[in-house]
Structure formats: C-alpha cells, structure tokens
Design a protein around this motif. Sequence first.
Motif, PDB file in Angstrom:
ATOM      1  N   VAL A 184      35.788  36.351  43.337  1.00 18.35           N
ATOM      2  CA  VAL A 184      36.092  36.747  44.710  1.00 18.35           C
ATOM      3  C   VAL A 184      35.913  35.586  45.686  1.00 18.35           C
ATOM      4  CG1 VAL A 184      35.509  38.314  46.596  1.00 18.35           C
ATOM      5  CG2 VAL A 184      35.433  39.136  44.238  1.00 18.35           C
ATOM      6  N   LEU A 185      34.681  35.060  45.773  1.00 17.18           N
ATOM      7  CA  LEU A 185      34.357  34.102  46.830  1.00 17.18           C
ATOM      8  C   LEU A 185      34.976  32.723  46.617  1.00 17.18           C
ATOM      9  CD1 LEU A 185      30.639  35.118  47.431  1.00 17.18           C
ATOM     10  CD2 LEU A 185      32.630  35.697  48.819  1.00 17.18           C
ATOM     11  N   SER A 186      34.943  32.208  45.379  1.00 14.29           N
ATOM     12  CA  SER A 186      35.540  30.886  45.132  1.00 14.29           C
ATOM     13  C   SER A 186      37.052  30.911  45.340  1.00 14.29           C
ATOM     14  CB  SER A 186      35.222  30.417  43.705  1.00 14.29           C
ATOM     15  OG  SER A 186      33.860  30.121  43.571  1.00 14.29           O
ATOM     16  N   THR A 187      37.694  31.979  44.874  1.00 15.64           N
ATOM     17  CA  THR A 187      39.143  32.119  45.071  1.00 15.64           C
ATOM     18  C   THR A 187      39.474  32.191  46.552  1.00 15.64           C
ATOM     19  OG1 THR A 187      39.296  33.328  42.974  1.00 15.64           O
ATOM     20  CG2 THR A 187      41.182  33.470  44.450  1.00 15.64           C
ATOM     21  N   LYS A 188      38.701  32.988  47.301  1.00 17.83           N
ATOM     22  CA  LYS A 188      38.927  33.103  48.741  1.00 17.83           C
ATOM     23  C   LYS A 188      38.672  31.778  49.453  1.00 17.83           C
ATOM     24  CE  LYS A 188      38.437  37.909  50.161  1.00 17.83           C
ATOM     25  NZ  LYS A 188      37.722  38.826  51.065  1.00 17.83           N
ATOM     26  N   ALA A 189      37.661  31.032  48.989  1.00 16.64           N
ATOM     27  CA  ALA A 189      37.325  29.753  49.610  1.00 16.64           C
ATOM     28  C   ALA A 189      38.524  28.810  49.573  1.00 16.64           C
ATOM     29  CB  ALA A 189      36.131  29.127  48.895  1.00 16.64           C
TER      30      ALA A 189
ATOM     31  N   ILE B 285      36.100  26.168  60.233  1.00 15.28           N
ATOM     32  CA  ILE B 285      34.975  26.555  59.378  1.00 15.28           C
ATOM     33  C   ILE B 285      33.730  26.879  60.201  1.00 15.28           C
ATOM     34  CG2 ILE B 285      33.414  25.787  57.539  1.00 15.28           C
ATOM     35  CD1 ILE B 285      35.676  24.047  56.489  1.00 15.28           C
ATOM     36  N   PHE B 286      33.457  26.054  61.216  1.00 13.96           N
ATOM     37  CA  PHE B 286      32.206  26.209  61.944  1.00 13.96           C
ATOM     38  C   PHE B 286      32.361  27.087  63.185  1.00 13.96           C
ATOM     39  CE2 PHE B 286      31.640  22.300  59.483  1.00 13.96           C
ATOM     40  CZ  PHE B 286      30.495  22.635  58.780  1.00 13.96           C
TER      41      PHE B 286
ATOM     42  N   PHE C  70      31.388  33.305  56.220  1.00 13.82           N
ATOM     43  CA  PHE C  70      31.942  33.099  54.882  1.00 13.82           C
ATOM     44  C   PHE C  70      31.088  32.112  54.092  1.00 13.82           C
ATOM     45  CE2 PHE C  70      34.619  31.028  51.729  1.00 13.82           C
ATOM     46  CZ  PHE C  70      35.103  32.129  51.048  1.00 13.82           C
ATOM     47  N   LEU C  71      30.655  31.026  54.741  1.00  8.35           N
ATOM     48  CA  LEU C  71      29.814  30.049  54.062  1.00  8.35           C
ATOM     49  C   LEU C  71      28.487  30.659  53.629  1.00  8.35           C
ATOM     50  CD1 LEU C  71      30.345  26.773  56.139  1.00  8.35           C
ATOM     51  CD2 LEU C  71      30.986  27.166  53.753  1.00  8.35           C
ATOM     52  N   ILE C  72      27.958  31.558  54.451  1.00  2.84           N
ATOM     53  CA  ILE C  72      26.718  32.260  54.093  1.00  2.84           C
ATOM     54  C   ILE C  72      26.907  32.982  52.768  1.00  2.84           C
ATOM     55  CG2 ILE C  72      25.200  34.187  54.702  1.00  2.84           C
ATOM     56  CD1 ILE C  72      24.671  31.798  56.411  1.00  2.84           C
ATOM     57  N   GLY C  73      28.031  33.720  52.662  1.00  2.00           N
ATOM     58  CA  GLY C  73      28.303  34.451  51.434  1.00  2.00           C
ATOM     59  C   GLY C  73      28.526  33.533  50.253  1.00  2.00           C
ATOM     60  N   LEU C  74      29.312  32.467  50.461  1.00  2.00           N
ATOM     61  CA  LEU C  74      29.647  31.554  49.373  1.00  2.00           C
ATOM     62  C   LEU C  74      28.407  30.846  48.833  1.00  2.00           C
ATOM     63  CD1 LEU C  74      31.942  30.168  47.729  1.00  2.00           C
ATOM     64  CD2 LEU C  74      31.969  28.392  49.500  1.00  2.00           C
TER      65      LEU C  74
ATOM     66  N   VAL D  37      29.694  43.190  49.426  1.00  2.00           N
ATOM     67  CA  VAL D  37      29.491  41.784  49.086  1.00  2.00           C
ATOM     68  C   VAL D  37      28.796  41.047  50.227  1.00  2.00           C
ATOM     69  CG1 VAL D  37      30.641  39.608  48.542  1.00  2.00           C
ATOM     70  CG2 VAL D  37      31.427  41.714  47.475  1.00  2.00           C
ATOM     71  N   ALA D  38      29.207  41.322  51.470  1.00  2.00           N
ATOM     72  CA  ALA D  38      28.607  40.651  52.620  1.00  2.00           C
ATOM     73  C   ALA D  38      27.114  40.950  52.724  1.00  2.00           C
ATOM     74  CB  ALA D  38      29.328  41.082  53.904  1.00  2.00           C
ATOM     75  N   LEU D  39      26.740  42.203  52.526  1.00  2.00           N
ATOM     76  CA  LEU D  39      25.327  42.588  52.614  1.00  2.00           C
ATOM     77  C   LEU D  39      24.514  41.929  51.506  1.00  2.00           C
ATOM     78  CD1 LEU D  39      23.106  44.288  53.910  1.00  2.00           C
ATOM     79  CD2 LEU D  39      23.826  46.209  52.462  1.00  2.00           C
ATOM     80  N   ALA D  40      25.030  41.987  50.282  1.00  2.00           N
ATOM     81  CA  ALA D  40      24.303  41.422  49.144  1.00  2.00           C
ATOM     82  C   ALA D  40      24.142  39.910  49.279  1.00  2.00           C
ATOM     83  CB  ALA D  40      25.041  41.758  47.842  1.00  2.00           C
ATOM     84  N   THR D  41      25.212  39.234  49.676  1.00  2.00           N
ATOM     85  CA  THR D  41      25.147  37.774  49.779  1.00  2.00           C
ATOM     86  C   THR D  41      24.286  37.324  50.945  1.00  2.00           C
ATOM     87  OG1 THR D  41      27.241  37.818  50.984  1.00  2.00           O
ATOM     88  CG2 THR D  41      27.353  37.339  48.647  1.00  2.00           C
ATOM     89  N   PHE D  42      24.285  38.086  52.037  1.00  2.00           N
ATOM     90  CA  PHE D  42      23.446  37.739  53.184  1.00  2.00           C
ATOM     91  C   PHE D  42      21.966  37.756  52.808  1.00  2.00           C
ATOM     92  CE2 PHE D  42      20.769  39.382  56.657  1.00  2.00           C
ATOM     93  CZ  PHE D  42      20.820  38.292  57.515  1.00  2.00           C
ATOM     94  N   VAL D  43      21.551  38.818  52.123  1.00  2.00           N
ATOM     95  CA  VAL D  43      20.152  38.930  51.702  1.00  2.00           C
ATOM     96  C   VAL D  43      19.791  37.774  50.772  1.00  2.00           C
ATOM     97  CG1 VAL D  43      18.505  40.332  50.378  1.00  2.00           C
ATOM     98  CG2 VAL D  43      20.051  41.435  51.984  1.00  2.00           C
ATOM     99  N   SER D  44      20.666  37.478  49.819  1.00  2.00           N
ATOM    100  CA  SER D  44      20.414  36.393  48.870  1.00  2.00           C
ATOM    101  C   SER D  44      20.277  35.057  49.586  1.00  2.00           C
ATOM    102  CB  SER D  44      21.556  36.312  47.846  1.00  2.00           C
ATOM    103  OG  SER D  44      21.623  37.491  47.087  1.00  2.00           O
ATOM    104  N   PHE D  45      21.114  34.836  50.592  1.00  2.00           N
ATOM    105  CA  PHE D  45      21.089  33.559  51.305  1.00  2.00           C
ATOM    106  C   PHE D  45      19.785  33.375  52.082  1.00  2.00           C
ATOM    107  CE2 PHE D  45      21.848  30.983  55.065  1.00  2.00           C
ATOM    108  CZ  PHE D  45      22.424  29.857  54.515  1.00  2.00           C
TER     109      PHE D  45
END
Length: 416
Positions: free
Chosen positions: A28-33, A181-182, A189-193, A355-363
């Motif tokens: 998901v994320l690498s392809t979207k990136a 990007i910024f 998006f960078l947070i998730g990636l 995905v956004a919630l899970a990746t935010f917590v991980s970050f």
Amino acid sequence: MLDFKTILKNLGPGLLFASMAIGTSHLVLSTKAGAQYGWVMVIPIILANILKYPFFEFGVRYTNVTNKTLIEGYLNRGKGYLWFYALITLVTTFTILAALYTVTAGLFMNLFGIGHNSIAMIALVLFLIISALLIFGKYKFLEISLKFVVSILFVALLVTTILVLVKGPVAHAPSFEPLPIFNEMGILFLIGLIGWMPTSVEASSWISLWSIEKWKTQSKPSLKESLQEFNIGYTITAILAIFFMIIGWFTLYGTNMQLSNNAVSFADQVVKLFTQHIGSWAYLFIAISAFATMFSTCMTAHDALARVSLDIISLLRPKNKWYITKTAFAIAVLVLTIINFVVIAAFSANMGNLVALATFVSFVVAPIIGYMNLKNVTSNDIDPKLRPGRRLKILTYAGILFLSCFALYYFYVIVI
C-alpha cells in the motif's frame, strides 16, 4: 563465512519478519509513495530502513544471548517499561490486524470477482481460516509455508520491476503538478510511510518470541548465525519496498490518478498496475501473488500478537501459569479474531482510516521503544563483549533523534 546449509537451516524468525513486513507498508504505502511523489520517496524509504535497523537487530541479539524475550528484558528494566509496552500492544491490537485483514479481504474480493459482498464478512472468513491454521499448524507450518511465499514473491516482483524499468515511466498528463511533500497532507503521508517502514518498531519483540519458539524444535544458533539470518530477511524487506515504490512511480506518477482508500478498489488498481506491464495473461498470477503476500502477513502478525499478548500477561501475573499453556495460545488467537472483526465492522472497512491510525501510533512510539531496546542490550543482562559495537550505538542514537525530531515537526505542523 557461513555455508548455505547453515543459513537455510536457521531461516525462520528473519523470514517471518520479512513476510510480516511485506504487507501494508510495502503493497500500500510504498506503491502510493512512488505513485504520488515519484523517485524522491526512495530517500525516506532507505532512511527508515537504515535508521530503524538497530531497533530490530537488538531483538535478535538480546534473545540469543539471554534466552529471554525483549519483553522480559523490559520487565528487568522496570515494571513501567513493561506497562508502557503493554499499552502500545493494546493499541496495535485494535488497529494493525484490522488494517491488514481489510486489505487482504479487498484483494480476495478482487481475485474472485465478489465485490458485491460485505468486506467485513470476507474478513471474518479470513480470520477464521487463519485462526485454524495457526492453532493447528503451529509455528512449524508458519515457517515452512512462508519460505515458499517469500521466495515466489521476490522473484515475481523482481521480474515485474525489470519489465517496468525497461518500458520506462508513463508520460505526464498536461495538467500534472507535483504534490508538495512538506505540507499537511505530505507530512501525514510521511508519518505513515516511515512509521511502518519496514514495519512498526514494536514488532522487534515479535522476532525474539519467534526465535524462542524455533529453538524448541532445533538447537540454538550462535549470535553470528542468528544475526545473519535476520539480516537476510531485513535486506529482502528493504529491496522489495524499493521495488514497490518503483512500480508505483513508473506506472502512476504524473498521471493524476489517485489510489483509492477503498480496499476493493485499491486492490483492483494495484493488480492492474502489474498486469499492464506484463500482459493481461498474468492477471491471475499477479492477483494470487498479491493476495498470498497479504495473507501471509496477516498470519505472521496474528501469530505474533497472540504470543506477545500472552507473554505480557504472564509477566504481569507470574503466579498464574495458565497463560503459558497451548490452550491459552488458541484462545488468544480467537480473541484477536473477535476484537478485530468488530473494529473492521465499526470502521465500515475504510482502509485509509485504519492504516492511518495504526501507522500514526507506530511512528510516535518508535523512538521510545528504540531507546527501551537499547537499554536492554546495554544492560548487565548481556556480557559486555556481546553488546552492540560503537557504530551500531551511534546509528541507534541517530535513529532515535531522527524519529523524535520528525514527530516534533509533525506536531508543529499539524497540531500547532
């Protein structure tokens, strides 16, 4: 230099790590990136893999030297460490599996053309199938099956990437303007990636639990052998992340096409990305490969979270031995199934939100857990000769600083 037979024999925890990582963060994320921002996304992908490497390596190192899991190490550092990790595990229990199963259900519906069905019900079927495989097949089945899945996936993605590179990038649309990007959207998006590249840092304890489980059926390898096995799996995850990014970049960047947040639509878009560069004859092959990738990721994450949950409970309540029985593992697997099915139904199968919630917590927790892992491997639990070297420590501090600064910048841009 270790021989090939030794490497093959030791393949296990590192391979499971690779299979678990090559999921949402890659597909998901690498392809979207690549699709949204182009080649520049190779920089955060490589940075994340390099700077987060020590956090995962410490999971292998600590367990091999002490015969204890990282989670036991947290308890040795103080009960506050263990309670913090327990809280993080509780949060990820309600997000990561739900996100993974949502994407996998979307791929399944795409593969068999059953888009009229409820994605929550398809996810439930997958939950039940994987639960049965984990309960009855146990660790051995998981390891053997993933050796085939990861090998096939690597070859399939290598061939696809080469074909995409030979064909060249798609022509830019006349109205195309590169996305900044910024800004708020780019930072999110960078947070998730970065948060899930190659995977969440709390998964470092998963590797130590898989190591303990593998050693129940074969002799424990040396520290050098364990690290080499892990490095093979880690390298595979990094390479495949770049493959996915290149495919997204060469096939979508500049076309103004947006990848959907709906799991079924996204699955169809991704599969078509592959087949338009290989040919329609390869549709079924690619669809099955993509589904097998996510299916194996669901299996490894489901297995790991069940083991981690039981390990935490057994350490918090050491007098109760019930938590370390085989029955307890089966119950933990089923409880996770019920919890995450409810989460998927509540989120209306919106993959983007999950995905956004899970990746935010991980970050946000990544630098904290990285520091906790460093405390474990530099403690008196480990002989000074077997502790990380100076270069690895410097890389660890660089990773902690990088992730901390990025988190602070996120709060500055988004919150303030």
